[in-house]
Design a protein around this motif. Sequence first.
Motif, PDB file in Angstrom:
ATOM      1  N   ALA A 206      -1.151  38.597 -48.453  1.00 10.86           N
ATOM      2  CA  ALA A 206      -0.211  39.444 -47.724  1.00 10.86           C
ATOM      3  C   ALA A 206      -0.626  39.611 -46.262  1.00 10.86           C
ATOM      4  N   ASN A 210       1.775  38.475 -42.761  1.00  6.20           N
ATOM      5  CA  ASN A 210       2.438  39.616 -42.139  1.00  6.20           C
ATOM      6  C   ASN A 210       1.787  39.960 -40.809  1.00  6.20           C
ATOM      7  N   ASP A 219       5.170  44.008 -48.567  1.00  7.68           N
ATOM      8  CA  ASP A 219       4.819  42.741 -49.208  1.00  7.68           C
ATOM      9  C   ASP A 219       3.843  42.969 -50.359  1.00  7.68           C
TER      10      ASP A 219
END
Length: 283
Positions: A206, A210, A219
């Motif tokens: 994640a 991101n 997420d």
Amino acid sequence: MLLELAIGDAYGAGFEYADEMIPENTLTHYVQHPRHQIRPGCYTDDTQMSLAIAETLVSEEPWTTLAVANRFVTAFKRDPREGYAHKFYDFLLQIEDGPDFLAKINVRSDKSGAAMRAAPIGVLATPEAVMEATTLQAAITHNTPDGINAACAAALMAHYFIYNLGSKLNLGEFIETYIPGYQWSQPWEGPVKTTGWICVKAALTAIARNHSLSGLLQDCIAFTGDVDTVAAIALAAASCSPEITQDLPQTLIDTLENQTYGKDYIIELDQKLMSLKATQHPS
């Protein structure tokens, strides 16, 4: 670090193993879990045990198994709360102090408990120091190769960003140099189980994809499964990254619990913890 960890934990608590709640993953408010009694905005064991780790570090007392175990017991006894695994919760209710904890604990778990609380140790000066201290605290409850390695990986994530050791896209490779055998740089897909290395790998995945804390938090929840732990690990580390916009919604900050050991206490402890960086910085 600790504030973001607590927000990730508290927000994720409403979605843990509750796939039906995913449509509510809008970051507009904390949600009530459909089966648990944890109130929206309250953190769980992930945060409480992380506070115990941080308190041990800032106290500058000798880093021993007894010192850490005493802090675990103290943190729970002063503020008993749901969120712990049922057997461990019952265990904490029954034991009296650190020596009692160490005498009676089953240490053979490979789950995520040691990893979820490891991020504060990332403030130590070198990867080697981080791994040594993390191994000690992990072995108190998760004295297995997977339990210890997952905890070390989580702590190294925070260390990497605290000391600005490279791009977030190279974080997995950095961890692989210290903890081989888990393919940390390869993305995790699918629901997240309670196994420690899986939670850490999902958090790494994640972070890599991101660029903001808000996107990262959503997420983490989207994985489904043990998402409060994934969010706690990911947000603790990513809050220290200059590449990630610090944009958690103000409403999640404002409505985080603020009892005796709530938001204000966490912010104050966070400042004390991060002040250790100046004295711990590698030469």
